[in-house]
Scaffold this active site. Sequence first.
Site, PDB file in Angstrom:
ATOM      1  N   ASN A  25      47.457  37.363  44.092  1.00  0.00           N
ATOM      2  CA  ASN A  25      46.415  38.391  44.052  1.00  0.00           C
ATOM      3  C   ASN A  25      46.708  39.462  43.010  1.00  0.00           C
ATOM      4  O   ASN A  25      47.841  39.939  42.901  1.00  0.00           O
ATOM      5  CB  ASN A  25      46.299  39.059  45.422  1.00  0.00           C
ATOM      6  CG  ASN A  25      45.860  38.069  46.486  1.00  0.00           C
ATOM      7  OD1 ASN A  25      44.673  37.769  46.597  1.00  0.00           O
ATOM      8  ND2 ASN A  25      46.812  37.538  47.232  1.00  0.00           N
ATOM      9  N   GLU A  28      43.902  35.411  41.494  1.00  0.00           N
ATOM     10  CA  GLU A  28      42.816  35.814  42.398  1.00  0.00           C
ATOM     11  C   GLU A  28      42.453  37.275  42.157  1.00  0.00           C
ATOM     12  O   GLU A  28      43.304  38.149  42.187  1.00  0.00           O
ATOM     13  CB  GLU A  28      43.240  35.662  43.871  1.00  0.00           C
ATOM     14  CG  GLU A  28      43.488  34.230  44.281  1.00  0.00           C
ATOM     15  CD  GLU A  28      43.629  34.071  45.798  1.00  0.00           C
ATOM     16  OE1 GLU A  28      43.309  35.022  46.545  1.00  0.00           O
ATOM     17  OE2 GLU A  28      44.071  32.995  46.229  1.00  0.00           O
ATOM     18  N   GLU A  46      48.604  30.177  48.726  1.00  0.00           N
ATOM     19  CA  GLU A  46      48.395  31.553  48.264  1.00  0.00           C
ATOM     20  C   GLU A  46      49.626  32.387  48.566  1.00  0.00           C
ATOM     21  O   GLU A  46      50.158  32.343  49.683  1.00  0.00           O
ATOM     22  CB  GLU A  46      47.172  32.192  48.937  1.00  0.00           C
ATOM     23  CG  GLU A  46      46.979  33.648  48.480  1.00  0.00           C
ATOM     24  CD  GLU A  46      45.698  34.306  48.996  1.00  0.00           C
ATOM     25  OE1 GLU A  46      44.991  33.717  49.837  1.00  0.00           O
ATOM     26  OE2 GLU A  46      45.417  35.442  48.537  1.00  0.00           O
ATOM     27  N   GLU A  72      37.753  30.793  53.208  1.00  0.00           N
ATOM     28  CA  GLU A  72      38.921  31.492  53.756  1.00  0.00           C
ATOM     29  C   GLU A  72      38.746  31.731  55.251  1.00  0.00           C
ATOM     30  O   GLU A  72      37.626  31.835  55.739  1.00  0.00           O
ATOM     31  CB  GLU A  72      39.029  32.887  53.133  1.00  0.00           C
ATOM     32  CG  GLU A  72      39.364  32.950  51.690  1.00  0.00           C
ATOM     33  CD  GLU A  72      39.661  34.402  51.298  1.00  0.00           C
ATOM     34  OE1 GLU A  72      40.823  34.803  51.408  1.00  0.00           O
ATOM     35  OE2 GLU A  72      38.730  35.122  50.899  1.00  0.00           O
ATOM     36  N   ASP A  84      38.011  36.332  44.636  1.00  0.00           N
ATOM     37  CA  ASP A  84      38.450  36.450  46.032  1.00  0.00           C
ATOM     38  C   ASP A  84      37.427  37.247  46.848  1.00  0.00           C
ATOM     39  O   ASP A  84      36.715  38.087  46.308  1.00  0.00           O
ATOM     40  CB  ASP A  84      39.800  37.187  46.046  1.00  0.00           C
ATOM     41  CG  ASP A  84      40.611  36.914  47.306  1.00  0.00           C
ATOM     42  OD1 ASP A  84      40.100  36.257  48.232  1.00  0.00           O
ATOM     43  OD2 ASP A  84      41.771  37.366  47.349  1.00  0.00           O
TER      44      ASP A  84
HETATM   45  P1  C2E Z   1      43.306  38.076  50.701  1.00  0.00           P
HETATM   46  O1  C2E Z   1      43.809  37.837  49.326  1.00  0.00           O
HETATM   47  O2  C2E Z   1      41.854  37.840  50.926  1.00  0.00           O
HETATM   48  O3  C2E Z   1      44.193  37.154  51.640  1.00  0.00           O
HETATM   49  C1  C2E Z   1      43.727  36.529  52.804  1.00  0.00           C
HETATM   50  C2  C2E Z   1      44.098  37.307  54.038  1.00  0.00           C
HETATM   51  O4  C2E Z   1      43.553  36.665  55.176  1.00  0.00           O
HETATM   52  C3  C2E Z   1      45.613  37.342  54.295  1.00  0.00           C
HETATM   53  O5  C2E Z   1      45.891  38.588  54.922  1.00  0.00           O
HETATM   54  C4  C2E Z   1      45.797  36.193  55.290  1.00  0.00           C
HETATM   55  O6  C2E Z   1      46.948  36.342  56.087  1.00  0.00           O
HETATM   56  C5  C2E Z   1      44.554  36.327  56.102  1.00  0.00           C
HETATM   57  N1  C2E Z   1      44.146  35.049  56.725  1.00  0.00           N
HETATM   58  C6  C2E Z   1      44.291  33.808  56.215  1.00  0.00           C
HETATM   59  N2  C2E Z   1      43.771  32.863  57.040  1.00  0.00           N
HETATM   60  C7  C2E Z   1      43.285  33.527  58.106  1.00  0.00           C
HETATM   61  C8  C2E Z   1      42.608  33.097  59.314  1.00  0.00           C
HETATM   62  O7  C2E Z   1      42.389  31.926  59.567  1.00  0.00           O
HETATM   63  N3  C2E Z   1      42.240  34.085  60.180  1.00  0.00           N
HETATM   64  C9  C2E Z   1      42.464  35.403  59.934  1.00  0.00           C
HETATM   65  N4  C2E Z   1      42.050  36.291  60.841  1.00  0.00           N
HETATM   66  N5  C2E Z   1      43.098  35.833  58.805  1.00  0.00           N
HETATM   67  C10 C2E Z   1      43.502  34.910  57.907  1.00  0.00           C
HETATM   68  P2  C2E Z   1      47.129  39.478  54.488  1.00  0.00           P
HETATM   69  O8  C2E Z   1      48.292  38.613  54.120  1.00  0.00           O
HETATM   70  O9  C2E Z   1      47.300  40.500  55.557  1.00  0.00           O
HETATM   71  O10 C2E Z   1      46.636  40.178  53.168  1.00  0.00           O
HETATM   72  C11 C2E Z   1      45.562  41.053  53.167  1.00  0.00           C
HETATM   73  C12 C2E Z   1      45.109  41.363  51.775  1.00  0.00           C
HETATM   74  O11 C2E Z   1      46.113  42.114  51.088  1.00  0.00           O
HETATM   75  C13 C2E Z   1      44.883  40.131  50.900  1.00  0.00           C
HETATM   76  O12 C2E Z   1      43.611  39.585  51.167  1.00  0.00           O
HETATM   77  C14 C2E Z   1      45.005  40.728  49.517  1.00  0.00           C
HETATM   78  O13 C2E Z   1      43.794  41.323  49.133  1.00  0.00           O
HETATM   79  C15 C2E Z   1      46.047  41.799  49.721  1.00  0.00           C
HETATM   80  N6  C2E Z   1      47.353  41.296  49.246  1.00  0.00           N
HETATM   81  C16 C2E Z   1      48.283  40.539  49.909  1.00  0.00           C
HETATM   82  N7  C2E Z   1      49.357  40.292  49.123  1.00  0.00           N
HETATM   83  C17 C2E Z   1      49.120  40.911  47.933  1.00  0.00           C
HETATM   84  C18 C2E Z   1      49.850  41.041  46.702  1.00  0.00           C
HETATM   85  O14 C2E Z   1      50.944  40.490  46.505  1.00  0.00           O
HETATM   86  N8  C2E Z   1      49.267  41.786  45.707  1.00  0.00           N
HETATM   87  C19 C2E Z   1      48.037  42.387  45.859  1.00  0.00           C
HETATM   88  N9  C2E Z   1      47.543  43.092  44.848  1.00  0.00           N
HETATM   89  N10 C2E Z   1      47.330  42.279  46.997  1.00  0.00           N
HETATM   90  C20 C2E Z   1      47.852  41.538  48.006  1.00  0.00           C
HETATM   91 MG    MG Z   2      43.620  36.431  47.948  1.00  0.00          MG
HETATM   92 MG    MG Z   3      40.382  36.773  50.366  1.00  0.00          MG
HETATM   93 MG    MG Z   4      41.019  40.258  51.250  1.00  0.00          MG
END
Ligand code: C2E
Ligand code: MG
Ligand code: MG
Ligand code: MG
Length: 296
Positions: A124, A156, A65, A241, A186
């Site tokens: 995403n 996603e 991802e 996830e 998602d």
């Molecule tokens: P998401 O798409 O649901 O991504 C999964 C989030 O969970 C990611 O946080 C990831 O780092 C975190 N995660 C993955 N495995 C674990 C785990 O085992 N434990 C825990 N505690 N966390 C885990 P992240 O990278 O901080 O991103 C947060 C949200 O921000 C994402 O949720 C997504 O909705 C959004 N996002 C991130 N990058 C983009 C992007 O390029 N464009 C858009 N539109 N949204 C983004």
């Molecule tokens: Mg995602």
């Molecule tokens: Mg997610």
């Molecule tokens: Mg999320």
Amino acid sequence: AKAACDSIKKERSRAYCIFSEHLRQELEIRSYVISHIDEAVENGYIEIYYQPVVRTLTGKLAGMEALARWRDPVYGFLRPDQFIPVLEEERLIDKLDRYVIRECGRQLRRQIDAHRPIVPISFNVSRMDFQLMDVLSEIEAVVRENELPRDYLRIEITETAMVQDSDKILKMIDRFRGNGYSVWLDDFGSGYSSLNVLKDYHFDELKIDMEFLRAFNDTSRKIITSVVMMAKAIGIHTLAEGVETREQVRFLRSIGCEKIQGYHYGRPMPYDELLVHCQERHLRAETREEARIYEK
Ligand code: C2E
Ligand code: MG
Ligand code: MG
Ligand code: MG
């Protein structure tokens, strides 16, 4: 009593100061993000991290991802929750996501050129993106420029995105799928409309929100089991996830959840680090033929 009272007062005013300082900084970062998104994209402050997705049955790398990171020269490392919601609210999120989609395309091209097994990428897309750009045209342009097979890119969309403009999004999803892209739901279970969403929209894969794994008690396990069974019954693939422990992996395998993503297999990291990480952990990429077997 007076001393105690004074100390409480002092404590309160200090708490207030800390709170307002925190708030002030948050507002400052907010306006900074709004006025610097163009610069951040142009100057490469936005980096794409990739998190491994593992096929439960084989233990092989089935995808990754793309997650945006903002490494700022002034503020240092900004977390996605410090810039994604702001950009969404300010209708600027397309600036970030156009860049992310382009980068994913370039990344896949680099993999092909390096003659490595191609690891499909999911990215995403926000609800707001659909109002701000033609997401499908954007993806199609990237696919054309990099000469990519379409099944290497997966979209996603979060469950909460379905609440507004639902008709428009429903049509979009069908258009994506009609064009050969797989579309994932998602954060399933995090919104208020989960079952309606499954009934009305046609998704290829369902990502079960990590909140269900966090508790990991009898009730949450039963809920996850039912979700996996239900998805299977209606022909949707499943991914869990936020998987952090071996115990969770064992459970998910036992109930037939098809893919796993979480810190247990790796945090999001730059692509080059992910390569090393996978080598060290003996995480081998699944071949296209293997993927075809499981993703029918
Ligand atoms: P998401 O798409 O649901 O991504 C999964 C989030 O969970 C990611 O946080 C990831 O780092 C975190 N995660 C993955 N495995 C674990 C785990 O085992 N434990 C825990 N505690 N966390 C885990 P992240 O990278 O901080 O991103 C947060 C949200 O921000 C994402 O949720 C997504 O909705 C959004 N996002 C991130 N990058 C983009 C992007 O390029 N464009 C858009 N539109 N949204 C983004
Ligand atoms: Mg995602
Ligand atoms: Mg997610
Ligand atoms: Mg999320």
